[in-house]
Design an enzyme around this catalytic site. Sequence first.
Site, short mmCIF file in Angstrom:
data_model
loop_
_atom_site.label_atom_id
_atom_site.label_comp_id
_atom_site.label_asym_id
_atom_site.label_seq_id
_atom_site.Cartn_x
_atom_site.Cartn_y
_atom_site.Cartn_z
N ASN A 1 -38.78 -8.14 -13.46
CA ASN A 1 -38.36 -6.87 -13.14
C ASN A 1 -37.70 -6.04 -14.36
O ASN A 1 -37.22 -5.00 -14.33
CB ASN A 1 -37.17 -6.70 -11.93
CG ASN A 1 -36.08 -7.50 -12.46
OD1 ASN A 1 -35.87 -7.92 -13.54
ND2 ASN A 1 -34.88 -7.33 -11.62
N ASN B 1 -33.96 -8.06 -17.87
CA ASN B 1 -33.35 -8.94 -19.06
C ASN B 1 -34.47 -9.25 -20.09
O ASN B 1 -34.52 -10.21 -20.51
CB ASN B 1 -32.60 -10.12 -18.69
CG ASN B 1 -31.75 -10.49 -19.94
OD1 ASN B 1 -31.24 -9.85 -20.70
ND2 ASN B 1 -31.68 -11.82 -20.00
N SER C 1 -30.30 -26.21 -13.99
CA SER C 1 -29.64 -26.26 -15.19
C SER C 1 -28.81 -27.67 -15.25
O SER C 1 -28.09 -27.79 -14.25
CB SER C 1 -28.75 -24.96 -15.57
OG SER C 1 -27.63 -24.93 -16.35
N ALA C 2 -28.14 -28.09 -16.48
CA ALA C 2 -27.38 -29.13 -16.78
C ALA C 2 -26.07 -28.71 -16.24
O ALA C 2 -25.05 -29.51 -15.85
CB ALA C 2 -27.21 -29.59 -18.00
N THR C 3 -25.79 -27.24 -15.98
CA THR C 3 -24.53 -26.87 -15.65
C THR C 3 -23.99 -27.40 -14.42
O THR C 3 -23.06 -27.44 -13.85
CB THR C 3 -24.46 -25.41 -15.40
OG1 THR C 3 -23.28 -24.73 -15.32
CG2 THR C 3 -25.07 -25.05 -14.28
N TYR D 1 -22.69 -19.10 -10.91
CA TYR D 1 -23.95 -19.38 -11.50
C TYR D 1 -24.56 -20.79 -11.21
O TYR D 1 -25.52 -20.72 -10.36
CB TYR D 1 -23.84 -19.08 -12.90
CG TYR D 1 -25.19 -19.52 -13.77
CD1 TYR D 1 -26.35 -18.90 -13.40
CD2 TYR D 1 -25.10 -20.71 -14.33
CE1 TYR D 1 -27.60 -19.46 -13.66
CE2 TYR D 1 -26.07 -21.18 -14.94
CZ TYR D 1 -27.51 -20.69 -14.78
OH TYR D 1 -28.64 -21.04 -15.45
N LYS E 1 -27.38 -22.48 -8.68
CA LYS E 1 -28.37 -23.21 -9.04
C LYS E 1 -28.49 -24.72 -8.14
O LYS E 1 -29.34 -24.97 -7.64
CB LYS E 1 -28.35 -23.96 -10.49
CG LYS E 1 -28.36 -22.78 -11.46
CD LYS E 1 -30.06 -22.43 -11.51
CE LYS E 1 -30.26 -21.47 -12.52
NZ LYS E 1 -31.75 -20.94 -12.36
N ASN F 1 -24.24 -17.11 -25.68
CA ASN F 1 -24.61 -18.54 -26.30
C ASN F 1 -24.51 -18.77 -27.80
O ASN F 1 -24.56 -17.63 -28.62
CB ASN F 1 -26.09 -18.79 -25.89
CG ASN F 1 -25.97 -18.86 -24.29
OD1 ASN F 1 -26.66 -17.98 -23.66
ND2 ASN F 1 -25.39 -19.75 -23.83
N LEU F 2 -24.24 -19.80 -28.22
CA LEU F 2 -24.01 -20.06 -29.66
C LEU F 2 -25.34 -19.71 -30.55
O LEU F 2 -25.10 -18.81 -31.33
CB LEU F 2 -23.85 -21.63 -29.73
CG LEU F 2 -23.53 -21.95 -31.16
CD1 LEU F 2 -22.27 -21.30 -31.67
CD2 LEU F 2 -23.44 -23.45 -31.10
N ASP G 1 -15.42 -24.37 -20.57
CA ASP G 1 -16.29 -25.24 -21.27
C ASP G 1 -15.96 -26.65 -21.05
O ASP G 1 -14.76 -27.03 -21.18
CB ASP G 1 -16.14 -24.83 -22.77
CG ASP G 1 -17.09 -23.69 -22.99
OD1 ASP G 1 -17.98 -23.31 -22.22
OD2 ASP G 1 -17.04 -23.25 -24.29
#
Length: 333
Positions: free
Chosen positions: A32, A35, A124-126, A148, A152, A198-199, A294
């Site tokens: 869509n 992003n 995700s690893a989250t 978020y 997942k 993000n870094l 974090d």
Amino acid sequence: MKVLITGGLGYIGSHTVVELSNNGFECIIIDNLSNSSIDVLGEIEKLCKKKIEFWSTDLRNKDELAQIFDTHKFHAVVHFAGLKSPGESVLEPLKYFDQNLGTTINLLKEMQRKNVKKLVFSSSATVYGDLTWPPVHEGAPTSILNPYGRTKLMIEEMLQDLSKSDSEWCIAILRYFNPIGAHPSGTIGEKPNGVPNNLMPYITQVASGEREHLNILGDDYSTHDGTGVRDYIHVMDLANGHLKALNYLNNHLGNHLFNLGTGRGYSVLDLVKTFEEVNSIKIPYQVMKRRPGDIAVSFADSSKAEKELGWKAERGLREMCKDSWRWEKNSSK
Ligand code: NAD
Ligand code: UFG
């Protein structure tokens, strides 16, 4: 074999379309553009040396989704589309439930209606949260740090229920660690809207002069230099993981979980120093306080993916830093 790629113009999706297309799959993309940019399609087509069918469709639009499934007989679906900012999800949880859960339910219903029962899903690893000291394997307990992550985990659980209800489903759930890097051509990569969360995109924007300095978010973690440690994985290796997962689903029924990481953790300062060294650019930084939510250290045990998928990350941190910078230079011209 025709494969539907949702979110195929996004960061990981675009690299995966190139990988799949260059390995004989016919990819049809839905995105869509919330992003991503339509320009990515042209770059993908150049890298694949062929036209790719694209539908500018929101997965919440059930009629259009049905039209796509009525137009094509898909072999499988790779589902990337969704929102991905943990911080934003804390502020707007309903948006995440609507966009991540609602869209996935629409997609699964269409798949079931048309008897398309092979799915690769971006998790995700989250979902491991902060319960387990790494390396984390797929059997480690899960915990939720934000909405978020909850979406997942809920989708993972929905997919488990689905394969229990109907043994014809073949599902690979891929838990990504920290994807960075870009295609070596420098023509596709990650393009965050606004200030990067993000870094790596933050570092490349400091390198290009768009931002003055990097904020290092905490130097008092119990790690070798006090800064947070993550398992950075090259997006090209991640894309190859999807190819391996699709092939695996050809002869594996049921639901299968895989970590995709390198198994090595690097700190924020390790990444900054490597970026400076390989690209000969100074990255000025300031140390700030920790970012809420974090964790100190995260890295994968990816031995299951190696054993069962025959997949292993091949690219190291230096290559990730070089490719990220090449992409930033090209894309900010
Ligand atoms: P991305 O934002 O670059 O790509 C997602 C794409 O989906 C975008 O092009 C966006 O326009 C599209 N999209 C979003 N909502 C949509 C909708 N309702 N209908 C149609 N298209 C829609 O993100 P990414 O980094 O490529 O991530 C892909 C997937 O991997 C996401 O599900 C994300 O949660 C997951 N993931 C990403 C990371 C990461 O650090 N990048 C880590 C772990 C998991
Ligand atoms: N960091 C900084 N400065 C910044 C941004 C990040 O010092 O400007 C630090 C963080 O504190 C952390 C490390 O850099 O120690 C990595 O942070 P990222 O935001 O790049 O990545 P996270 O591990 O926090 O999260 C990312 C995605 C999540 C995903 C997770 C695992 O944002 O959605 O990787 O895949 F779940």
